[in-house]
Design a protein around this motif. Structure first.
Motif, PDB file in Angstrom:
ATOM      1  N   ASP A  86     -17.207  -2.696  -5.901  1.00 22.31           N
ATOM      2  CA  ASP A  86     -16.137  -2.492  -6.889  1.00 22.31           C
ATOM      3  C   ASP A  86     -15.140  -1.413  -6.444  1.00 22.31           C
ATOM      4  OD1 ASP A  86     -17.686  -0.262  -7.000  1.00 22.31           O
ATOM      5  OD2 ASP A  86     -18.256  -0.446  -9.117  1.00 22.31           O
ATOM      6  N   ALA A  87     -15.202  -1.069  -5.135  1.00 25.98           N
ATOM      7  CA  ALA A  87     -14.231  -0.082  -4.622  1.00 25.98           C
ATOM      8  C   ALA A  87     -12.840  -0.724  -4.591  1.00 25.98           C
ATOM      9  CB  ALA A  87     -14.642   0.369  -3.233  1.00 25.98           C
ATOM     10  N   ASP A  88     -11.804   0.129  -4.649  1.00 33.95           N
ATOM     11  CA  ASP A  88     -10.409  -0.339  -4.633  1.00 33.95           C
ATOM     12  C   ASP A  88     -10.081  -0.904  -3.246  1.00 33.95           C
ATOM     13  OD1 ASP A  88      -7.701  -0.666  -4.484  1.00 33.95           O
ATOM     14  OD2 ASP A  88      -7.243   1.488  -4.521  1.00 33.95           O
ATOM     15  N   PRO A  89      -9.844  -2.232  -3.147  1.00 37.37           N
ATOM     16  CA  PRO A  89      -9.635  -2.867  -1.829  1.00 37.37           C
ATOM     17  C   PRO A  89      -8.506  -2.223  -1.019  1.00 37.37           C
ATOM     18  CG  PRO A  89      -9.728  -4.513  -3.605  1.00 37.37           C
ATOM     19  CD  PRO A  89      -9.695  -3.169  -4.265  1.00 37.37           C
ATOM     20  N   THR A  90      -7.426  -1.875  -1.701  1.00 33.72           N
ATOM     21  CA  THR A  90      -6.263  -1.318  -0.971  1.00 33.72           C
ATOM     22  C   THR A  90      -6.651   0.010  -0.327  1.00 33.72           C
ATOM     23  OG1 THR A  90      -5.008  -2.236  -2.818  1.00 33.72           O
ATOM     24  CG2 THR A  90      -3.788  -0.861  -1.225  1.00 33.72           C
ATOM     25  N   ALA A  91      -7.304   0.838  -1.125  1.00 33.80           N
ATOM     26  CA  ALA A  91      -7.697   2.161  -0.583  1.00 33.80           C
ATOM     27  C   ALA A  91      -8.658   1.980   0.586  1.00 33.80           C
ATOM     28  CB  ALA A  91      -8.350   2.987  -1.687  1.00 33.80           C
ATOM     29  N   ILE A  92      -9.582   1.040   0.420  1.00 30.96           N
ATOM     30  CA  ILE A  92     -10.580   0.817   1.484  1.00 30.96           C
ATOM     31  C   ILE A  92      -9.895   0.280   2.751  1.00 30.96           C
ATOM     32  CG2 ILE A  92     -12.584  -0.570   2.154  1.00 30.96           C
ATOM     33  CD1 ILE A  92     -13.298   1.711   0.248  1.00 30.96           C
ATOM     34  N   ASP A  93      -8.975  -0.638   2.578  1.00 28.94           N
ATOM     35  CA  ASP A  93      -8.294  -1.176   3.772  1.00 28.94           C
ATOM     36  C   ASP A  93      -7.563  -0.058   4.519  1.00 28.94           C
ATOM     37  OD1 ASP A  93      -9.250  -3.681   3.362  1.00 28.94           O
ATOM     38  OD2 ASP A  93      -7.449  -4.435   2.308  1.00 28.94           O
TER      39      ASP A  93
END
Lengths: 95, 95, 95, 95, 95, 95, 95, 95, 95, 95
Positions: free
Chosen positions: D14-21
Motif C-alpha cells: 500500500d506504499a505510494d507508487p509514485t514515491a516508490i518509483d
C-alpha cells in the motif's frame, strides 16, 4: 533446464477485493498461457495452503526471473527457487 | 493422489563403502521399478546436494509410507512429505 | 549462467589427517583448474569459518551439479545453491 | 576489503507508487555510481525474488555501513553482511 | 576495525583429555598474547555455556580470518563474525 | 556485571517522521548520558543494519531492564540479552 | 538475582553406563545441595524430555556460570540462560 | 487430560541390530498395553518418517512423563509435548 | 499441576494508548488476583523484553487455557506452554 | 485417509469485531457439520493459544484442500498438514 519453485501467496485481508480478483484472473490466464507454452511444466496446489509447487523448464536463470517477477500476484508472493537436474536413477533421459 | 517428497541422503563418511554401494544399486533398481510402475512419477536431483525432489502418485498415505520406508537408503534419509492436489489454474484435469 | 554457491566444510576431528590432506590438495588443484577455465568465476573465504562463497558460471544446472558433486571434499560439505541473474541496475551487460 | 551483502527488498503493497518509483530511480543511479567507482564490485539479482547478492570492496566496516545505510531503498531492506577474504585456493592474489 | 565474534566450543566427550588440555593451554596462551597486542580487544564468557563473545580490532577481514583460523581450538569451534563500526551515538570517536 | 545486548530497531515506514526524529534525539541523549555514567560501556553499530551491539555494566538484572525498557526507541526494538562474565583467559581481572 | 535456565541433557547412547550413572548420582547430590542452599530455587522436569527448567538465585553472572559449568553433567548439556527480574504485576516484592 | 505428543525416532545406523529389534518388540508391546488401557488414545505413523503423532489421556503431567520416559525407545527419541483441551466447536463434551 | 508459560506482548505502535492503558490495568489486576489465588504461582519479567516467564499451578489443561485466553492482553500475546512435573532431584515433594 | 492439521488463527486486532464474530459463528457451524459427517474426526484446542490440532478423515488430498480452504476463517489461518497412516503398533486396524 528445470527449476523447482514454491510460491506462498499472502494477500492482506484488507486489500481491495475487486482489485485482487482482477489480479487473480490475470494470474490464472498467465499461468495457463505458460503451461501451454511448456515453460510452466507442472503446477500443483499444496493441500491446505494458499501455496503452490511448480516446475519450470527454462533456458536460463534470467528467463526464470523474468517469468516469475512479472506474474500478476508476484508482489504478494514469498518465492523459493531450487535448481534441479536429471537424477542418475531417473528413467527419463531429458529430466 | 500426488505427494511432493524431498529426500536428503546423509551417509556417514566412515560407513563401509562396499555395503553402501550395494544399497545404492538396490535403491536405483527400486526407484526405476517404481517409476516404470507410474508410482514414482518424477525424480529430480537437487543441483549441488545429495538430495532429490520427487512426486509420488499413490492411492493412500499408507501406500506412500510403505514405499518410502522400504527404500534401501531410507535409514540414511531425512524425508519431508507434502500433500499436493490439482491447482485451479492447472491446464490438466487430473493433476 | 551464474550460480551463487556456499560450501561449509565439516571434517570430523577423528578423520585420518593424511587422507584429508591428500583430499585438500586435490580440492585445491581442482578449484584452480576450474577457475582457470572460467567456470569457477569467484572463490572467496568467509572470514572466521571453514566456508567459502563462490560464483559459478555454467551452461546448465546439470553441469553445476556435476562440478560440485565431484569435488574431492564434497562428502564433507554442506552446500547451498542460489540461481543468480543480471540485475537491472548492473552496469555490466552479461552479468 | 570484500564484503558479501544480501539485500531483500520488502515494499509494502500500500506504499505510494509514485514515491516508490522515485526511490527506485535514485537507488539505480546510486548503485551504478558506486559500481563505476569500483566500490560496488558485483551486483546480481536472485532469480525469483526481489533480492540481490552484492560484493562490496571498501576500506572499512564504517565505509560499508555508510554506503548501505544511505541507499534510497535501505528503509525497505533486510540486509545481511558477511566479511570475506582471499581464499587460499584462489588463483587471484588480491581476492 | 572492530569485529564481533562469538565462538561456541564443542569438544566431543570421547576426545583424548590430555590432548585437549594441551590445546586449551595453547588456546589460553594465544588468547592472552593477542589481548596484550590489542588485537583481541575484549573476551567475555557467556554465562552457562562453553562460549565466548569477543571483539577483535584488526586491519582487515583477512587478518581476522588468519587469527581465528589458527586458534588451537578452532577445529572445535562454531564461529560467527559480525562487522561492527562506530555508532553515531557513541561518545567515543574511534569506536 | 556485564550484559551483552543487541537491539534491532524497526521503525514502520509510515510512522510520523517528526515524532520519530524527536524520539531519536532523545535516544541519542539518553545513550550518551548512560555511556558517560559508565553503565552503557560499549555501543557499536552493526555494519549494514539499523542494529547495535552493546555491553552494559549494571548491578542487577532489574537495573538492566529498567534502563532498556525506558529507552525512547524501546517500543520499536527487538532486544536480546546475554549474561556475560569474566573469561578465564581474559587478561583483565574485572571483566 | 534470578536467572531462568533450561538444561537439555544429551547422553550418547554408546556412553559407558557405569560412568554415566556415577555422574548422575553426583549431579543429583550437587543439585540438592544447591537447592538446600537456596541458590537453585526451582528445579522442574519438562514432561516428556530429558530436560529441566530451573530458576537460580545468585549474586552475579559469574557465580551462575561457575555453578552451571561445574555441574557433573555439564559436558552433556545444552544450556540456555535468561536473565529475569521482578515483574511490575508480581505480588511479591523480592521476585 | 489430553496431550499431543510427537516422537521422532533416530536409531544410529551402527547400533547393534539384535539389541534394537529387542527394544522395538518391547516398545510395541508397551504401546499396545497402554492403548488397551485407554491411556495411549491414538497412535498414528507420520507418512514417510520414522515418527509418530500420539494423543495421550492422562491424569497429570507427571503421569505423562513417567509413561514417555520409560518407553523402551525413549533414549532414541526426540519428543515434543503439547497440552490440549476441549475445543469450543467440538461436538464432544469430554474432548 | 505445573505449567511453564512464556508470554511475549506485542502491542502495535499505532494502537490507541488510552484503550491499551485500560487493558494493562485490567491485566495487572487479573494477574494479581490469580497470584493471590495461588494459581499464577510465579511471574517474572524477562530482562530487556516486554515478555514474562510464568509458572501456573492448575488442575487441568482446560483450566490453564481458560485462564490464559481470558487475560485482557491475550490478543496481543505470543504464548508458549510447556508441561512441567516434579524433577527426581527436587528436594520438594510436591513440585 | 487421515491427515493431521494444525491451524493457528491470527485475526488482526483492528479487524471489524462484528464481521469477525459472524465469521466465527459460521466457522463453528461448519466445523460441527464436518464433525458430524465424520470427516473432521478430532478437533482439539492447543492450551494457551488460538490454535487447534485436528485429524481429518478424507478420501483424497484434494478433498482435504477443498474443506480447509473453504473454512470461513481460512484467510486468517496458518495451516500445516501432515499425512498420517496406520502405525504398526496400533491396536486398531483402520487407523
Amino acid at each position: 533446464m528445470l527449476f523447482h519453485v514454491t510460491m506462498d501467496v499472502n494477500i492482506p485481508n484488507d486489500a481491495d477485493p475487486t482489485a485482487i480478483d482482477a489480479l487473480k484472473a490475470k494470474e490464472k490466464a498467465r499461468a495457463q498461457e505458460l503451461q501451454h507454452a511448456g515453460v510452466w511444466r507442472h503446477l500443483w496446489r499444496v493441500a491446505g495452503r494458499y501455496s503452490n509447487v511448480s516446475i519450470f523448464d527454462v533456458a536460463s536463470n534470467g528467463e526464470l526471473h523474468d517469468l516469475l517477477s512479472t506474474l500478476p500476484l508476484f508482489p504478494y508472493m514469498e518465492v523459493r527457487v531450487t535448481a534441479l537436474c536429471r537424477h542418475p536413477s531417473s528413467i527419463h533421459d531429458d529430466r
